[in-house]
Design a protein around this motif. Structure first.
Motif, PDB file in Angstrom:
ATOM      1  N   GLU A   1      32.412  33.282  36.706  1.00 48.66           N
ATOM      2  CA  GLU A   1      33.411  33.441  37.763  1.00 48.66           C
ATOM      3  C   GLU A   1      33.773  32.080  38.368  1.00 48.66           C
ATOM      4  O   GLU A   1      34.944  31.774  38.582  1.00 48.66           O
ATOM      5  N   LEU A   2      32.763  31.247  38.611  1.00 49.19           N
ATOM      6  CA  LEU A   2      33.005  29.908  39.167  1.00 49.19           C
ATOM      7  C   LEU A   2      33.838  29.068  38.205  1.00 49.19           C
ATOM      8  O   LEU A   2      34.778  28.379  38.613  1.00 49.19           O
ATOM      9  N   LEU A   3      33.490  29.134  36.932  1.00 48.08           N
ATOM     10  CA  LEU A   3      34.219  28.382  35.909  1.00 48.08           C
ATOM     11  C   LEU A   3      35.674  28.836  35.823  1.00 48.08           C
ATOM     12  O   LEU A   3      36.586  28.011  35.745  1.00 48.08           O
ATOM     13  N   ASP A   4      35.899  30.149  35.857  1.00 50.99           N
ATOM     14  CA  ASP A   4      37.268  30.671  35.828  1.00 50.99           C
ATOM     15  C   ASP A   4      38.097  30.117  36.982  1.00 50.99           C
ATOM     16  O   ASP A   4      39.253  29.729  36.801  1.00 50.99           O
ATOM     17  N   LEU A   5      37.529  30.057  38.163  1.00 48.61           N
ATOM     18  CA  LEU A   5      38.265  29.578  39.342  1.00 48.61           C
ATOM     19  C   LEU A   5      38.491  28.071  39.308  1.00 48.61           C
ATOM     20  O   LEU A   5      39.593  27.594  39.580  1.00 48.61           O
ATOM     21  N   LEU A   6      37.454  27.312  38.973  1.00 46.79           N
ATOM     22  CA  LEU A   6      37.570  25.852  39.004  1.00 46.79           C
ATOM     23  C   LEU A   6      38.328  25.283  37.802  1.00 46.79           C
ATOM     24  O   LEU A   6      38.804  24.153  37.858  1.00 46.79           O
ATOM     25  N   ALA A   7      38.453  26.062  36.734  1.00 42.71           N
ATOM     26  CA  ALA A   7      39.181  25.589  35.556  1.00 42.71           C
ATOM     27  C   ALA A   7      40.606  26.134  35.505  1.00 42.71           C
ATOM     28  O   ALA A   7      41.361  25.797  34.598  1.00 42.71           O
ATOM     29  N   ASP A   8      40.990  26.937  36.475  1.00 41.44           N
ATOM     30  CA  ASP A   8      42.327  27.531  36.512  1.00 41.44           C
ATOM     31  C   ASP A   8      43.360  26.475  36.872  1.00 41.44           C
ATOM     32  O   ASP A   8      43.415  26.001  38.009  1.00 41.44           O
ATOM     33  N   GLU A   9      44.178  26.067  35.887  1.00 43.00           N
ATOM     34  CA  GLU A   9      45.181  25.024  36.111  1.00 43.00           C
ATOM     35  C   GLU A   9      46.231  25.442  37.128  1.00 43.00           C
ATOM     36  O   GLU A   9      46.785  24.610  37.840  1.00 43.00           O
ATOM     37  N   GLY A  10      46.503  26.710  37.219  1.00 41.75           N
ATOM     38  CA  GLY A  10      47.504  27.201  38.153  1.00 41.75           C
ATOM     39  C   GLY A  10      47.099  27.026  39.602  1.00 41.75           C
ATOM     40  O   GLY A  10      47.937  26.834  40.476  1.00 41.75           O
ATOM     41  N   GLN A  11      45.803  27.097  39.865  1.00 40.42           N
ATOM     42  CA  GLN A  11      45.337  26.973  41.240  1.00 40.42           C
ATOM     43  C   GLN A  11      44.943  25.545  41.593  1.00 40.42           C
ATOM     44  O   GLN A  11      44.991  25.162  42.748  1.00 40.42           O
ATOM     45  N   ASP A  12      44.492  24.751  40.623  1.00 41.17           N
ATOM     46  CA  ASP A  12      44.083  23.358  40.843  1.00 41.17           C
ATOM     47  C   ASP A  12      43.097  23.228  42.000  1.00 41.17           C
ATOM     48  O   ASP A  12      43.328  22.509  42.971  1.00 41.17           O
ATOM     49  N   ILE A  13      41.992  23.946  41.880  1.00 46.29           N
ATOM     50  CA  ILE A  13      40.946  23.928  42.911  1.00 46.29           C
ATOM     51  C   ILE A  13      39.857  22.947  42.486  1.00 46.29           C
ATOM     52  O   ILE A  13      39.412  22.962  41.339  1.00 46.29           O
ATOM     53  N   ASN A  14      39.414  22.106  43.411  1.00 43.75           N
ATOM     54  CA  ASN A  14      38.351  21.141  43.127  1.00 43.75           C
ATOM     55  C   ASN A  14      37.023  21.537  43.758  1.00 43.75           C
ATOM     56  O   ASN A  14      35.996  20.990  43.406  1.00 43.75           O
ATOM     57  N   ARG A  15      37.085  22.439  44.729  1.00 47.76           N
ATOM     58  CA  ARG A  15      35.870  22.846  45.412  1.00 47.76           C
ATOM     59  C   ARG A  15      36.003  24.279  45.884  1.00 47.76           C
ATOM     60  O   ARG A  15      37.094  24.720  46.230  1.00 47.76           O
ATOM     61  N   LEU A  16      34.893  24.997  45.868  1.00 47.42           N
ATOM     62  CA  LEU A  16      34.869  26.395  46.287  1.00 47.42           C
ATOM     63  C   LEU A  16      33.888  26.585  47.441  1.00 47.42           C
ATOM     64  O   LEU A  16      32.682  26.417  47.254  1.00 47.42           O
TER      65      LEU A  16
END
Length: 164
Positions: free
Chosen positions: A120-135
């Protein structure tokens, strides 16, 4: 492994009422580039260097942003294109002095619970559409428990592969 095992527990935060200049100064001295914004321990937003640099309307050359008050002893450097003829940097600094973080923070923060797994963490942090660097890791009420940066997740995956 889950988020609770990977997260950094000692998280520096800012308040929605903190001055953008003060926050930019803190980021200049930090090893990371964003803060969760909390109110009474509850995550209400996130602010990054990019959010703050946008205040100075960057558009190709190098931009040095003075940090603090004159004399400016520190600066942040960004490789961005500046249209110098359209940008009066002094006016931008004065215009944004005293502005609260709540004006520039992202309010719709992507967070995870402490039981979120690596996938789940990988899906969120690797999502190019969201460009998230930290959760931010939060409990059911939205209270901040910790934070996971991309590098934290990569380190955890390596440790898991190495069997440690």
């Amino acid at each position: 492994m889950n988020a609770r095992e990977i997260m950094t527990r000692d998280v520096e935060t800012v308040s929605p009422d903190d001055d953008v200049g003060e926050v930019l100064g803190r980021l200049a001295r930090a090893d990371f580039n964003g803060f969760p914004v909390t109110e009474d321990g509850i995550v209400v937003g996130i602010v990054t260097q990019g959010d703050l640099v946008d205040l100075f309307q960057p558009s190709g050359r190098t931009l040095w942003i003075p940090v603090g008050f004159p004399p400016f002893l520190e600066s942040l450097t960004y490789a961005v294109d500046i249209s110098w003829d359209k940008l009066d940097f002094g006016i931008d600094i004065a215009r944004n002095a005293g502005r609260p973080v709540s004006d520039v923070m992202t309010e719709d923060v992507v967070t995870v619970g402490p039981k979120a797994d690596i996938d789940e963490l990988l899906d969120l942090l690797a999502d190019e559409g969201q460009d998230i660097n930290r959760l931010p890791v939060v409990d059911e009420a939205g209270a901040l428990l910790g934070i996971i940066a991309r590098q934290d997740l990569l380190r955890a995956i390596k440790l898991e592969r190495d069997g440690e």
